[in-house]
Design a protein around this motif. Structure first.
Motif, PDB file in Angstrom:
ATOM      1  N   ARG A 112       0.826  -1.215   0.000  1.00  0.00           N
ATOM      2  CA  ARG A 112       0.000   0.000   0.000  1.00  0.00           C
ATOM      3  C   ARG A 112       0.857   1.260   0.000  1.00  0.00           C
ATOM      4  O   ARG A 112       0.358   2.349  -0.230  1.00  0.00           O
ATOM      5  CB  ARG A 112      -0.920   0.019   1.220  1.00  0.00           C
ATOM      6  CG  ARG A 112      -2.029  -1.013   1.149  1.00  0.00           C
ATOM      7  CD  ARG A 112      -2.718  -1.187   2.498  1.00  0.00           C
ATOM      8  NE  ARG A 112      -3.195  -2.540   2.654  1.00  0.00           N
ATOM      9  CZ  ARG A 112      -3.354  -3.157   3.825  1.00  0.00           C
ATOM     10  NH1 ARG A 112      -3.074  -2.529   4.941  1.00  0.00           N
ATOM     11  NH2 ARG A 112      -3.794  -4.386   3.875  1.00  0.00           N
ATOM     12  N   GLU A 119     -12.581 -12.220   6.810  1.00  0.00           N
ATOM     13  CA  GLU A 119     -11.467 -11.321   6.474  1.00  0.00           C
ATOM     14  C   GLU A 119     -11.901 -10.319   5.403  1.00  0.00           C
ATOM     15  O   GLU A 119     -12.347 -10.699   4.330  1.00  0.00           O
ATOM     16  CB  GLU A 119     -10.265 -12.148   6.003  1.00  0.00           C
ATOM     17  CG  GLU A 119      -9.017 -11.363   5.654  1.00  0.00           C
ATOM     18  CD  GLU A 119      -8.355 -10.629   6.830  1.00  0.00           C
ATOM     19  OE1 GLU A 119      -8.708 -10.896   7.989  1.00  0.00           O
ATOM     20  OE2 GLU A 119      -7.512  -9.764   6.566  1.00  0.00           O
ATOM     21  N   LYS A 120     -11.767  -9.061   5.713  1.00  0.00           N
ATOM     22  CA  LYS A 120     -12.030  -7.931   4.806  1.00  0.00           C
ATOM     23  C   LYS A 120     -13.313  -8.104   3.986  1.00  0.00           C
ATOM     24  O   LYS A 120     -13.274  -8.177   2.745  1.00  0.00           O
ATOM     25  CB  LYS A 120     -10.820  -7.707   3.896  1.00  0.00           C
ATOM     26  CG  LYS A 120      -9.535  -7.496   4.697  1.00  0.00           C
ATOM     27  CD  LYS A 120      -8.444  -6.834   3.925  1.00  0.00           C
ATOM     28  CE  LYS A 120      -7.250  -6.555   4.805  1.00  0.00           C
ATOM     29  NZ  LYS A 120      -6.298  -7.659   4.980  1.00  0.00           N
TER      30      LYS A 120
HETATM   31  C1  G1P Z   1      -4.486  -7.783   9.083  1.00  0.00           C
HETATM   32  C2  G1P Z   1      -5.513  -8.879   9.400  1.00  0.00           C
HETATM   33  C3  G1P Z   1      -6.890  -8.283   9.634  1.00  0.00           C
HETATM   34  C4  G1P Z   1      -6.806  -7.216  10.713  1.00  0.00           C
HETATM   35  C5  G1P Z   1      -5.766  -6.171  10.338  1.00  0.00           C
HETATM   36  C6  G1P Z   1      -5.563  -5.185  11.453  1.00  0.00           C
HETATM   37  O1  G1P Z   1      -4.750  -7.240   7.820  1.00  0.00           O
HETATM   38  O2  G1P Z   1      -5.523  -9.808   8.335  1.00  0.00           O
HETATM   39  O3  G1P Z   1      -7.792  -9.298  10.014  1.00  0.00           O
HETATM   40  O4  G1P Z   1      -8.063  -6.611  10.894  1.00  0.00           O
HETATM   41  O5  G1P Z   1      -4.498  -6.780  10.070  1.00  0.00           O
HETATM   42  O6  G1P Z   1      -4.691  -4.191  11.029  1.00  0.00           O
HETATM   43  P1  G1P Z   1      -3.670  -6.330   7.024  1.00  0.00           P
HETATM   44  O7  G1P Z   1      -3.848  -4.934   7.561  1.00  0.00           O
HETATM   45  O8  G1P Z   1      -2.330  -6.909   7.332  1.00  0.00           O
HETATM   46  O9  G1P Z   1      -4.043  -6.433   5.602  1.00  0.00           O
END
Ligand code: G1P
Length: 295
Positions: free
Chosen positions: A15, A188-189
């Motif tokens: 990102r 997830e997301k």
């Molecule tokens: C990760 C986890 C997600 C969590 C998040 C918090 O996602 O997969 O479940 O809510 O961290 O920051 P990432 O931000 O690494 O994509």
């Protein structure tokens, strides 16, 4: 007893590319302190001193940050910069970390599984490098106490705006008492339509070692990655997972806009910066339209 914390820091930081091409996002400064130092300080204040970094070949600056830099110390000493020197020495002796290489970036779940040889068969914490919590050590202590009461995994959740759910792992929960829940499901997301609630996972987890078995069984999920959230879903079939609600402020530094918001908030709290920054920001905001129109 929770003695060990795992800090997965091997991610690409996509990102933030190209800024993260050669620089770990965990080393991004909040004014003058790298994000990762906030996380380490939170753990130390909560009494957890065994820190296991899951790192990668492009993450050496993190190791350098927590190591002794004799040349820099010598320079600061000669320059008479005693206060900075004291701070630099303190950071060098802050922790005796373990660094484990995640050879392939196959996802957060895979990173946590990489920690198994250093964690062994005991409960442990996972702290993600891109979330800074206000009074974070109290949150960690609260999670550890919850683990000690129930003897099962505990994840930290906080309420996010409905439009923000797709940035996080989202939980469906059942309240058992003030601030403590039982997790019923995780996703997830999700899109705002799919999300079962607006309670987001905020990067602090206490796991029983059973999570390692689940991670071994977890297939690639969202984004083709082995997701920690998916392993937790498997764990739900075998063990109860508790949730601990974070009541303090949550600062996300994992994407450019939230990172900037965090930097500004921390800057506005610092007296040495605030006096100059506030009038500047007021001026910028009042001229905003002109600025946007400029090439
Ligand atoms: C990760 C986890 C997600 C969590 C998040 C918090 O996602 O997969 O479940 O809510 O961290 O920051 P990432 O931000 O690494 O994509």
């Amino acid at each position: 007893m929770i003695r060990k914390a795992v800090l997965p820091v091997a991610g690409w930081g996509t990102r933030f590319l190209p800024a993260t091409k050669a620089m770990p996002k965990e080393m991004f400064p909040i004014i003058d302190k790298p994000v990762i130092q906030f996380i380490v300080e939170e753990l130390l204040e909560a009494g957890i001193e065994n820190i296991i970094f899951i790192t990668g070949r492009h993450k050496r600056p993190i190791e350098h940050h927590f190591d002794i830099n004799t040349d820099l110390e010598k320079h600061l000493e000669e320059a008479g910069k005693d206060k900075v020197l004291e701070n630099i020495k303190e950071i060098s002796h802050m922790i005796n970390p373990i660094y484990l290489r995640q050879k392939e970036q196959l996802g957060l779940g895979h990173a946590v599984l990489t920690a198994e040889p250093a964690v062994g068969n005991e409960p442990f914490l996972v702290s993600l490098g891109d979330i800074i919590l206000e009074k974070g050590s109290e949150v960690v202590r609260g999670m550890v106490e919850t683990f000690e009461r129930f003897g099962k995994s505990v994840i930290a959740l906080h309420e996010v705006d409905g439009r923000e759910v797709s940035k996080y792992g989202i939980a469906k929960v059942k309240r058992i008492e003030d601030g403590i829940y039982i997790v019923e499901d995780l996703i997830e997301k999700p899109s705002p339509e799919e999300a079962p609630s607006n309670l987001a996972i905020v990067g602090r987890y206490v796991f029983t070692p059973k999570i390692f078995d689940m991670l071994r069984r977890t297939k690639p999920g969202k984004g083709g990655e082995i997701q920690l959230t998916d392993a937790m879903r498997l764990l739900l079939d075998e063990e109860v997972i508790y949730a601990y609600k974070v009541q303090t402020r949550v600062y996300d530094t994992g994407n450019p806009v939230d990172y900037l918001k965090t930097v500004f908030e921390f800057a506005l709290r610092r007296e040495d910066i605030r006096d100059e920054l506030v009038p500047y920001l007021q001026e910028v905001i009042s001229k905003q339209t002109q600025l946007i129109d400029r090439p």
